[in-house]
Write a protein that holds these residues in place. Structure first.
Motif, PDB file in Angstrom:
ATOM      1  N   PHE A  88       0.701  -1.425  -0.103  1.00  0.00           N
ATOM      2  CA  PHE A  88      -0.151  -0.157   0.034  1.00  0.00           C
ATOM      3  C   PHE A  88       0.996   1.175   0.258  1.00  0.00           C
ATOM      4  CE2 PHE A  88      -2.138   3.599   2.030  1.00  0.00           C
ATOM      5  CZ  PHE A  88      -3.456   3.704   1.559  1.00  0.00           C
ATOM      6  N   CYS A  89       1.623   1.348   0.843  1.00  0.00           N
ATOM      7  CA  CYS A  89       2.548   2.372   1.033  1.00  0.00           C
ATOM      8  C   CYS A  89       3.725   2.777  -0.086  1.00  0.00           C
ATOM      9  CB  CYS A  89       3.669   2.567   2.346  1.00  0.00           C
ATOM     10  SG  CYS A  89       2.498   2.551   3.901  1.00  0.00           S
ATOM     11  N   GLY A  90       3.889   1.400  -0.590  1.00  0.00           N
ATOM     12  CA  GLY A  90       4.697   1.648  -1.999  1.00  0.00           C
ATOM     13  C   GLY A  90       3.949   2.138  -3.243  1.00  0.00           C
ATOM     14  N   ILE A  91       3.053   1.589  -3.427  1.00  0.00           N
ATOM     15  CA  ILE A  91       2.152   2.162  -4.437  1.00  0.00           C
ATOM     16  C   ILE A  91       1.705   3.500  -4.154  1.00  0.00           C
ATOM     17  CG2 ILE A  91       0.047   1.984  -5.624  1.00  0.00           C
ATOM     18  CD1 ILE A  91       0.136  -1.307  -5.196  1.00  0.00           C
ATOM     19  N   ALA A  92       1.347   3.964  -3.004  1.00  0.00           N
ATOM     20  CA  ALA A  92       0.793   5.287  -3.048  1.00  0.00           C
ATOM     21  C   ALA A  92       2.087   6.153  -3.088  1.00  0.00           C
ATOM     22  CB  ALA A  92       0.267   5.431  -1.432  1.00  0.00           C
ATOM     23  N   GLY A  93       3.290   5.962  -2.660  1.00  0.00           N
ATOM     24  CA  GLY A  93       4.344   6.516  -2.739  1.00  0.00           C
ATOM     25  C   GLY A  93       4.801   6.701  -4.400  1.00  0.00           C
ATOM     26  N   TYR A  94       4.833   5.756  -4.843  1.00  0.00           N
ATOM     27  CA  TYR A  94       5.306   5.856  -6.356  1.00  0.00           C
ATOM     28  C   TYR A  94       3.914   6.613  -7.167  1.00  0.00           C
ATOM     29  CZ  TYR A  94       6.941   3.791 -10.799  1.00  0.00           C
ATOM     30  OH  TYR A  94       7.623   3.747 -12.073  1.00  0.00           O
ATOM     31  N   THR A  95       2.771   6.355  -6.768  1.00  0.00           N
ATOM     32  CA  THR A  95       1.822   7.368  -7.687  1.00  0.00           C
ATOM     33  C   THR A  95       1.880   8.606  -7.364  1.00  0.00           C
ATOM     34  OG1 THR A  95       0.236   5.611  -7.210  1.00  0.00           O
ATOM     35  CG2 THR A  95      -0.885   7.480  -7.959  1.00  0.00           C
ATOM     36  N   VAL A  96       2.349   9.224  -6.000  1.00  0.00           N
ATOM     37  CA  VAL A  96       2.645  10.519  -5.835  1.00  0.00           C
ATOM     38  C   VAL A  96       3.665  10.856  -6.745  1.00  0.00           C
ATOM     39  CG1 VAL A  96       3.330  12.214  -4.215  1.00  0.00           C
ATOM     40  CG2 VAL A  96       1.604  10.313  -3.556  1.00  0.00           C
ATOM     41  N   GLN A  97       4.956  10.075  -6.832  1.00  0.00           N
ATOM     42  CA  GLN A  97       6.055  10.629  -7.494  1.00  0.00           C
ATOM     43  C   GLN A  97       5.716  10.761  -8.947  1.00  0.00           C
ATOM     44  OE1 GLN A  97       7.722   8.453  -9.930  1.00  0.00           O
ATOM     45  NE2 GLN A  97       9.150  10.291 -10.359  1.00  0.00           N
ATOM     46  N   HIS A  98       4.929   9.661  -9.552  1.00  0.00           N
ATOM     47  CA  HIS A  98       4.364   9.737 -10.813  1.00  0.00           C
ATOM     48  C   HIS A  98       3.560  11.083 -11.208  1.00  0.00           C
ATOM     49  CE1 HIS A  98       4.420   7.944 -14.641  1.00  0.00           C
ATOM     50  NE2 HIS A  98       3.340   7.900 -14.915  1.00  0.00           N
ATOM     51  N   LEU A  99       2.557  11.199 -10.305  1.00  0.00           N
ATOM     52  CA  LEU A  99       1.852  12.408 -10.377  1.00  0.00           C
ATOM     53  C   LEU A  99       2.664  13.527 -10.655  1.00  0.00           C
ATOM     54  CD1 LEU A  99      -1.141  13.241 -10.717  1.00  0.00           C
ATOM     55  CD2 LEU A  99      -1.099  13.367  -8.232  1.00  0.00           C
ATOM     56  N   ALA A 100       3.558  13.717  -9.620  1.00  0.00           N
ATOM     57  CA  ALA A 100       4.326  14.968  -9.627  1.00  0.00           C
ATOM     58  C   ALA A 100       5.181  15.153 -10.974  1.00  0.00           C
ATOM     59  CB  ALA A 100       5.233  15.010  -8.659  1.00  0.00           C
ATOM     60  N   TYR A 101       5.750  14.049 -11.421  1.00  0.00           N
ATOM     61  CA  TYR A 101       6.347  14.104 -12.777  1.00  0.00           C
ATOM     62  C   TYR A 101       5.569  14.733 -13.822  1.00  0.00           C
ATOM     63  CZ  TYR A 101       7.723  12.127 -17.275  1.00  0.00           C
ATOM     64  OH  TYR A 101       7.963  11.999 -18.787  1.00  0.00           O
ATOM     65  N   LEU A 102       4.065  14.031 -13.848  1.00  0.00           N
ATOM     66  CA  LEU A 102       3.217  14.141 -15.169  1.00  0.00           C
ATOM     67  C   LEU A 102       2.685  15.655 -14.992  1.00  0.00           C
ATOM     68  CD1 LEU A 102       1.027  11.023 -14.578  1.00  0.00           C
ATOM     69  CD2 LEU A 102       2.681  11.833 -16.688  1.00  0.00           C
ATOM     70  N   ALA A 103       2.384  16.220 -13.714  1.00  0.00           N
ATOM     71  CA  ALA A 103       2.052  17.487 -13.522  1.00  0.00           C
ATOM     72  C   ALA A 103       3.163  18.627 -14.063  1.00  0.00           C
ATOM     73  CB  ALA A 103       1.872  17.872 -11.998  1.00  0.00           C
ATOM     74  N   TYR A 104       4.357  18.128 -13.823  1.00  0.00           N
ATOM     75  CA  TYR A 104       5.662  19.017 -14.267  1.00  0.00           C
ATOM     76  C   TYR A 104       5.598  18.940 -15.873  1.00  0.00           C
ATOM     77  CZ  TYR A 104      10.211  20.307 -15.498  1.00  0.00           C
ATOM     78  OH  TYR A 104      11.342  20.819 -16.246  1.00  0.00           O
ATOM     79  N   THR A 105       5.558  17.665 -16.515  1.00  0.00           N
ATOM     80  CA  THR A 105       5.750  17.683 -17.886  1.00  0.00           C
ATOM     81  C   THR A 105       4.575  18.228 -18.600  1.00  0.00           C
ATOM     82  OG1 THR A 105       7.090  15.331 -17.527  1.00  0.00           O
ATOM     83  CG2 THR A 105       5.935  15.959 -19.399  1.00  0.00           C
ATOM     84  N   PHE A 106       3.178  18.092 -18.029  1.00  0.00           N
ATOM     85  CA  PHE A 106       1.984  18.746 -18.648  1.00  0.00           C
ATOM     86  C   PHE A 106       2.176  20.178 -18.567  1.00  0.00           C
ATOM     87  CE2 PHE A 106      -2.227  20.413 -18.393  1.00  0.00           C
ATOM     88  CZ  PHE A 106      -2.986  19.523 -19.647  1.00  0.00           C
ATOM     89  N   ILE A 107       2.527  20.864 -17.519  1.00  0.00           N
ATOM     90  CA  ILE A 107       2.826  22.415 -17.426  1.00  0.00           C
ATOM     91  C   ILE A 107       3.775  22.721 -18.418  1.00  0.00           C
ATOM     92  CG2 ILE A 107       3.309  24.218 -16.163  1.00  0.00           C
ATOM     93  CD1 ILE A 107       2.254  22.894 -13.654  1.00  0.00           C
ATOM     94  N   ILE A 108       5.045  22.213 -18.676  1.00  0.00           N
ATOM     95  CA  ILE A 108       6.052  22.316 -19.793  1.00  0.00           C
ATOM     96  C   ILE A 108       5.360  22.448 -21.054  1.00  0.00           C
ATOM     97  CG2 ILE A 108       8.128  21.730 -20.594  1.00  0.00           C
ATOM     98  CD1 ILE A 108       8.533  23.095 -18.004  1.00  0.00           C
ATOM     99  N   GLU A 109       4.813  21.131 -21.271  1.00  0.00           N
ATOM    100  CA  GLU A 109       4.288  20.982 -22.704  1.00  0.00           C
ATOM    101  C   GLU A 109       2.899  21.834 -23.099  1.00  0.00           C
ATOM    102  OE1 GLU A 109       3.594  16.824 -22.864  1.00  0.00           O
ATOM    103  OE2 GLU A 109       5.651  16.496 -22.927  1.00  0.00           O
ATOM    104  N   ALA A 110       2.195  22.251 -21.971  1.00  0.00           N
ATOM    105  CA  ALA A 110       1.097  23.076 -22.237  1.00  0.00           C
ATOM    106  C   ALA A 110       1.362  24.383 -22.588  1.00  0.00           C
ATOM    107  CB  ALA A 110       0.053  22.677 -21.253  1.00  0.00           C
ATOM    108  N   THR A 111       2.309  24.893 -21.691  1.00  0.00           N
ATOM    109  CA  THR A 111       2.739  26.393 -21.672  1.00  0.00           C
ATOM    110  C   THR A 111       3.777  26.937 -22.661  1.00  0.00           C
ATOM    111  OG1 THR A 111       3.984  26.126 -19.805  1.00  0.00           O
ATOM    112  CG2 THR A 111       1.532  26.503 -19.483  1.00  0.00           C
ATOM    113  N   GLN A 112       4.512  25.466 -23.175  1.00  0.00           N
ATOM    114  CA  GLN A 112       5.670  25.818 -23.918  1.00  0.00           C
ATOM    115  C   GLN A 112       6.549  26.879 -23.319  1.00  0.00           C
ATOM    116  OE1 GLN A 112       6.412  24.699 -27.580  1.00  0.00           O
ATOM    117  NE2 GLN A 112       4.830  23.213 -26.341  1.00  0.00           N
ATOM    118  N   ILE A 113       6.586  26.580 -21.668  1.00  0.00           N
ATOM    119  CA  ILE A 113       7.636  27.330 -20.900  1.00  0.00           C
ATOM    120  C   ILE A 113       8.873  27.094 -21.079  1.00  0.00           C
ATOM    121  CG2 ILE A 113       7.270  26.215 -18.968  1.00  0.00           C
ATOM    122  CD1 ILE A 113       7.264  28.405 -17.168  1.00  0.00           C
ATOM    123  N   SER A 114       9.185  25.935 -21.473  1.00  0.00           N
ATOM    124  CA  SER A 114      10.606  25.518 -21.968  1.00  0.00           C
ATOM    125  C   SER A 114      11.348  26.149 -22.663  1.00  0.00           C
ATOM    126  CB  SER A 114      10.663  23.808 -22.284  1.00  0.00           C
ATOM    127  OG  SER A 114       9.593  23.789 -23.584  1.00  0.00           O
TER     128      SER A 114
END
Length: 357
Positions: A88-114
């Motif tokens: 449970f703790c492993g899946i929750a931690g991995y999901t949070v990590q992956h969600l943070a990565y996706l949020a960062y990537t989505f913002i970068i690609e949506a705004t072209q801030i890169s």
């Protein structure tokens, strides 16, 4: 060092931190500090030594999922918890990590801030890349995104985890489903990274789908924690009701015994009265004793009669005068032990309050 070789070390740090948010309240094994230091060092060695044989979606997915499985073994070595809790703790931690990565990537690609960053860091590339090449502004933005997502997840899960030291989650089917979802999400994300050649709108749609999967996994895990808390409360109430039921049976037997003894003593009093002046003093003492038990409650409800009689005896022993006027015929719809637990507890609280005056 390629971008992926650098990122797998960064990924391990993010994963361990995410898992740690859910682990710190669990039961630790002896010499926890030494175990933890050794486990962290071992995880970074595994991440650094894992060979990069291919740069494609399937092999990179295998890489990250294998590193995740290694952290599960490390958690089990450090914490004295069943595998269900560790998973449970492993899946929750991995999901949070992956969600943070996706949020960062989505913002970068949506705004072209890169475009403002200049040379951007591609975590899945096979081209040489040095950490010093990452622009400072990108580092700050990257850290901010992860910090906000981790903080948000911690604020949501902190309350249901707080105070729950005996974290038995059960329902391993839900945990297993969450594990399959996170594996599918990781693989889908790798396919998006390596094989998507469509429009920018299509890429953002796929990122959104990944984010929704992460949200679904966290919702499933949160619901499992909340359900567990409700089951604990229900079990506690059921336990109190069972105690009330046993106490009611004991009280009913005690009152029946008192009534029987009362009638026996009344009979003895009548016999003493026939002996005239010779037994007058003895009869008076017996009548004084009987006066304390003469007021037997007759409300039309056996349970209410038992409660009032029992509490009347208790009040007399503590110098408290109890008077009651009740019609219990309308209480038959309530189970006996439920009524005893509810009304008996209320009267006990009232007696304790009066006693303190």
């Amino acid at each position: 060092m390629t971008g992926l070789a650098l990122y797998k070390l960064l990924f391990m740090a993010q994963l361990l931190f995410g898992e740690g948010m859910f682990l710190f309240r669990l039961e630790r094994r002896p010499r926890f500090g030494l175990r933890l230091a050794a486990a962290i060092a071992a995880m970074f060695l595994v991440a650094a030594a894992f060979p990069l044989l291919e740069y494609n979606a399937w092999y990179v997915s295998f890489l990250f999922l294998t590193l995740f499985l290694c952290t599960l073994l490390a958690m089990r070595w450090c914490y004295d918890e069943p595998w269900g809790n560790i998973l449970f703790c492993g899946i929750a931690g991995y999901t949070v990590q992956h969600l943070a990565y996706l949020a960062y990537t989505f913002i970068i690609e949506a705004t072209q801030i890169s475009l403002l960053f200049g040379a951007t860091f591609d975590p899945y590339s096979n081209t040489p890349f040095e950490l010093g090449q990452i622009p400072l502004i990108q580092m700050v933005f990257y850290i901010d995104c992860y910090f906000l997502v981790y903080s948000f997840a911690f604020s949501i899960f902190d309350k249901p985890l707080k105070g729950n030291h005996n974290l038995y989650l059960g329902r391993t089917s839900l945990v297993g489903l969450s594990g399959l979802l996170i594996a599918a999400d990781v693989i889908f994300n790798m396919i998006t990274n390596y094989y998507t050649t469509g429009s920018r709108a299509s890429l953002l749609l796929e990122r959104s789908y990944n984010i929704l999967i992460c949200g679904l996994i966290l919702a499933l895990l949160y619901n499992q924690l909340s359900s567990r808390a409700l089951r604990d409360e229900l079990d506690e109430v059921q336990h109190l009701l069972e105690q009330g039921k046993r106490q009611y049976e004991l009280s009913r037997r005690s009152v029946d015994l008192i009534n029987m003894k009362y009638h026996d003593l009344r009979h003895q009093s009548e016999l003493l009265s026939r002996r005239g002046d010779l037994a007058r003093e003895e009869k008076q003492e017996l009548d004084q004793v009987l006066a304390g038990y003469a007021d037997q409650a007759k409300t039309g409800n056996e349970v209410l009669d038992t409660i009032l009689t029992e509490k009347n005896v208790l009040c007399r022993s503590r110098g408290i005068r109890l008077s009651s006027m009740a019609d219990g015929r309308g209480l038959d719809f309530i189970k006996a032990h439920h009524l005893y637990a509810l009304l008996g507890n209320a009267m006990d609280n009232a007696i304790e309050h009066v006693r303190g005056i």
